[in-house]
Write a protein that holds these residues in place. Structure first.
Motif, PDB file in Angstrom:
ATOM      1  N   VAL A 160       1.339  -0.804   0.208  1.00 59.31           N
ATOM      2  CA  VAL A 160       0.172   0.020   0.236  1.00 59.31           C
ATOM      3  C   VAL A 160       0.941   1.022  -0.125  1.00 59.31           C
ATOM      4  O   VAL A 160       0.498   2.733  -0.584  1.00 59.31           O
ATOM      5  CB  VAL A 160      -0.494  -0.005   1.255  1.00 59.31           C
ATOM      6  CG1 VAL A 160      -1.697   1.010   1.211  1.00 59.31           C
ATOM      7  CG2 VAL A 160      -1.912  -1.214   1.323  1.00 59.31           C
ATOM      8  N   GLN A 161       2.005   1.277   0.655  1.00 58.75           N
ATOM      9  CA  GLN A 161       2.966   2.306   0.319  1.00 58.75           C
ATOM     10  C   GLN A 161       3.411   2.601  -0.217  1.00 58.75           C
ATOM     11  O   GLN A 161       3.274   4.121  -0.629  1.00 58.75           O
ATOM     12  CB  GLN A 161       3.830   1.613   1.778  1.00 58.75           C
ATOM     13  CG  GLN A 161       3.135   2.150   3.701  1.00 58.75           C
ATOM     14  CD  GLN A 161       3.190   3.855   3.771  1.00 58.75           C
ATOM     15  OE1 GLN A 161       3.885   4.513   3.156  1.00 58.75           O
ATOM     16  NE2 GLN A 161       2.758   3.203   4.497  1.00 58.75           N
ATOM     17  N   ARG A 188       0.907   3.989  -2.563  1.00 59.51           N
ATOM     18  CA  ARG A 188       0.714   5.792  -2.414  1.00 59.51           C
ATOM     19  C   ARG A 188       1.427   6.454  -3.338  1.00 59.51           C
ATOM     20  O   ARG A 188       1.326   7.731  -3.746  1.00 59.51           O
ATOM     21  CB  ARG A 188       0.383   6.414  -1.595  1.00 59.51           C
ATOM     22  CG  ARG A 188      -0.386   5.144  -0.431  1.00 59.51           C
ATOM     23  CD  ARG A 188      -0.883   6.147   0.641  1.00 59.51           C
ATOM     24  NE  ARG A 188      -1.772   5.471   1.357  1.00 59.51           N
ATOM     25  CZ  ARG A 188      -1.475   4.973   2.404  1.00 59.51           C
ATOM     26  NH1 ARG A 188      -0.375   4.439   3.170  1.00 59.51           N
ATOM     27  NH2 ARG A 188      -2.720   3.798   3.252  1.00 59.51           N
ATOM     28  N   HIS A 193      -5.960   7.827  -4.244  1.00 62.59           N
ATOM     29  CA  HIS A 193      -5.042   6.555  -3.217  1.00 62.59           C
ATOM     30  C   HIS A 193      -6.213   6.099  -2.251  1.00 62.59           C
ATOM     31  O   HIS A 193      -7.054   6.624  -1.516  1.00 62.59           O
ATOM     32  CB  HIS A 193      -4.059   7.636  -2.811  1.00 62.59           C
ATOM     33  CG  HIS A 193      -2.756   8.378  -4.210  1.00 62.59           C
ATOM     34  ND1 HIS A 193      -2.224   8.908  -4.156  1.00 62.59           N
ATOM     35  CD2 HIS A 193      -1.904   6.864  -4.699  1.00 62.59           C
ATOM     36  CE1 HIS A 193      -1.398   9.582  -4.714  1.00 62.59           C
ATOM     37  NE2 HIS A 193      -1.287   8.331  -5.896  1.00 62.59           N
ATOM     38  N   PRO A 194      -5.176   4.618  -1.669  1.00 61.61           N
ATOM     39  CA  PRO A 194      -5.534   4.035  -0.552  1.00 61.61           C
ATOM     40  C   PRO A 194      -5.959   4.881   0.522  1.00 61.61           C
ATOM     41  O   PRO A 194      -4.793   5.307   0.878  1.00 61.61           O
ATOM     42  CB  PRO A 194      -5.482   2.613  -0.698  1.00 61.61           C
ATOM     43  CG  PRO A 194      -4.382   3.105  -1.209  1.00 61.61           C
ATOM     44  CD  PRO A 194      -4.775   3.746  -2.454  1.00 61.61           C
ATOM     45  N   GLU A 209      -9.212   1.392   3.738  1.00 60.03           N
ATOM     46  CA  GLU A 209      -8.859   0.634   2.356  1.00 60.03           C
ATOM     47  C   GLU A 209      -8.018  -0.179   3.217  1.00 60.03           C
ATOM     48  O   GLU A 209      -7.929  -1.392   2.779  1.00 60.03           O
ATOM     49  CB  GLU A 209      -8.859   1.277   1.652  1.00 60.03           C
ATOM     50  CG  GLU A 209     -10.021   2.293   0.460  1.00 60.03           C
ATOM     51  CD  GLU A 209      -9.975   3.612   1.006  1.00 60.03           C
ATOM     52  OE1 GLU A 209     -11.069   3.546   1.189  1.00 60.03           O
ATOM     53  OE2 GLU A 209      -9.243   4.270   2.346  1.00 60.03           O
ATOM     54  N   THR A 210      -6.585   0.452   3.163  1.00 54.54           N
ATOM     55  CA  THR A 210      -5.635  -1.100   3.773  1.00 54.54           C
ATOM     56  C   THR A 210      -6.338  -2.046   5.448  1.00 54.54           C
ATOM     57  O   THR A 210      -5.982  -2.787   4.639  1.00 54.54           O
ATOM     58  CB  THR A 210      -4.150  -0.550   4.788  1.00 54.54           C
ATOM     59  OG1 THR A 210      -4.139   0.318   3.705  1.00 54.54           O
ATOM     60  CG2 THR A 210      -3.543  -1.171   4.543  1.00 54.54           C
ATOM     61  N   TRP A 236      -8.364  -4.462   3.125  1.00 51.87           N
ATOM     62  CA  TRP A 236      -7.987  -5.188   2.564  1.00 51.87           C
ATOM     63  C   TRP A 236      -7.593  -5.963   3.322  1.00 51.87           C
ATOM     64  O   TRP A 236      -7.683  -8.024   2.624  1.00 51.87           O
ATOM     65  CB  TRP A 236      -7.128  -4.503   1.510  1.00 51.87           C
ATOM     66  CG  TRP A 236      -6.434  -5.529   0.541  1.00 51.87           C
ATOM     67  CD1 TRP A 236      -6.843  -6.432  -0.785  1.00 51.87           C
ATOM     68  CD2 TRP A 236      -4.887  -5.317   0.272  1.00 51.87           C
ATOM     69  NE1 TRP A 236      -6.185  -6.971  -1.463  1.00 51.87           N
ATOM     70  CE2 TRP A 236      -4.331  -6.454  -0.883  1.00 51.87           C
ATOM     71  CE3 TRP A 236      -3.442  -4.578   0.189  1.00 51.87           C
ATOM     72  CZ2 TRP A 236      -3.615  -6.952  -1.507  1.00 51.87           C
ATOM     73  CZ3 TRP A 236      -2.488  -4.752  -0.552  1.00 51.87           C
ATOM     74  CH2 TRP A 236      -2.396  -5.917  -1.045  1.00 51.87           C
ATOM     75  N   LEU A 273      -9.797  -2.091  -2.325  1.00 52.87           N
ATOM     76  CA  LEU A 273      -8.356  -1.459  -2.013  1.00 52.87           C
ATOM     77  C   LEU A 273      -8.624  -0.508  -2.621  1.00 52.87           C
ATOM     78  O   LEU A 273      -8.156   0.822  -2.443  1.00 52.87           O
ATOM     79  CB  LEU A 273      -7.103  -2.087  -1.736  1.00 52.87           C
ATOM     80  CG  LEU A 273      -6.119  -1.114  -2.120  1.00 52.87           C
ATOM     81  CD1 LEU A 273      -6.034  -1.041  -0.403  1.00 52.87           C
ATOM     82  CD2 LEU A 273      -4.328  -1.701  -2.774  1.00 52.87           C
TER      83      LEU A 273
END
Length: 312
Positions: free
Chosen positions: A234-235, A238, A245-246, A250-251, A254, A278
């Motif tokens: 996820v990082q 972004r 962006h999530p 969202e993280t 997911w 996500l």
């Protein structure tokens, strides 16, 4: 019922951090400082940031941690007094008028009767001002940027004097100021006059270490390797050129979806199948699905092999 023993203000920034952590909200010190000052100075706190970074959740966990009732005003375009402050129960008033006329009640007495409290429907802002001092609420004005500017101007009276004027009754002033948190996703600029009445804090996306701590605090049952891979992916996501962006929400969604699928590690096909939890726009999903997802996953795993989020 809320625990009245908890209904106290933290005595320090560290106590504020501990209060949030107890409610499984992992905050950075700058946010805890803003919250502490807002509580001590009895000033509204204006939280601005991208959608999904945890602004609304801050109000929820703070109310829970302090033992305060949470009153939430969800803002939207066209929000008016009747939905935000109060309105009269017109059907009941009409019924009362007909009954009074049938019994011969005079007009003066009738007018006084139909504008009594029993016919007043309290909306969130009035509820917050009329709360008993022993049950001072936390008022959340959520997504203020979605409203129109006239409503924003109306809020100035409330945030300045914590009072509302109802023509048929008079001015209602809070016996004790509610705690106020205002959030904005910055879809438009909120007027300076309102911001000046608040303390301000920008809520940003968390760094990898804090996001991992959030995932593990909210989901203690998740496999350690999976939580690290999720956060690392996820990082990196972004950093991509996406429409949206999530966020942290969202993280967490997911991660929960992957746990429900009984997965303990990420794989390219698994990412492709679950991207809808996500990312929320088809163009973003199309841009990431396939080779790009595989590339980001490989990059995330290489980074973890070198350091490991939990170890670095």
């Amino acid at each position: 019922m809320l625990d009245s023993v908890k209904n106290v203000i933290p005595n320090s920034i560290d106590e504020t951090l501990a209060l949030l952590r107890k409610e499984n909200y992992i905050a950075e010190r700058s946010l805890a400082t803003s919250l502490y000052l807002a509580l001590k100075m009895q000033k509204p706190l204006f939280l601005e940031g991208e959608a999904g970074v945890g602004k609304t959740e801050i109000a929820k966990v703070l109310a829970q941690g302090l033992g305060r009732p949470l009153i939430r005003l969800q803002c939207y375009e066209g929000l008016d007094m009747a939905s935000a402050v109060y309105e009269w129960n017109y059907p009941r008033q009409m019924l009362e008028i007909r009954l009074a006329e049938a019994s011969g009640v005079g007009r003066g007495e009738l007018a006084k009767n139909v504008f009594a409290d029993e016919f007043l429907i309290e909306r969130p802002l009035l509820q917050a001002l009329r709360a008993e001092p022993s049950e001072t609420p936390l008022l959340l004005i959520d997504e203020l940027d979605r409203t129109d500017e006239p409503f924003e101007a109306f809020l100035l009276e409330i945030l300045s004097d914590f009072q509302i004027t109802i023509p048929e009754i008079g001015t209602i002033k809070a016996s004790q100021r509610p705690l106020v948190i205002i959030t904005s996703n910055r879809t438009r600029e909120v007027h300076d006059a309102l911001k000046r009445r608040c303390l301000y804090h920008w809520v940003d996306y968390p760094d990898a270490h804090r996001e991992l701590a959030i995932v593990q605090a909210r989901m203690p049952h998740i496999a350690s390797q999976l939580s690290e891979e999720v956060v690392s992916f996820v990082q990196l996501l972004r950093e991509e050129d996406l429409f949206k962006h999530p966020g942290i929400a969202e993280t967490l969604d997911w991660a929960e979806a992957l746990v429900q699928l009984d997965k303990v590690v990420l794989a390219p096909d698994l990412i492709d199948d679950t991207l809808g939890t996500l990312l929320k726009y088809q163009d973003d999903i199309a841009a990431i699905r396939g080779s790009e997802a595989a590339r980001l996953l490989e990059q995330a795993k290489l980074k973890l092999a070198g350091t490991g989020l939990a170890r670095s």
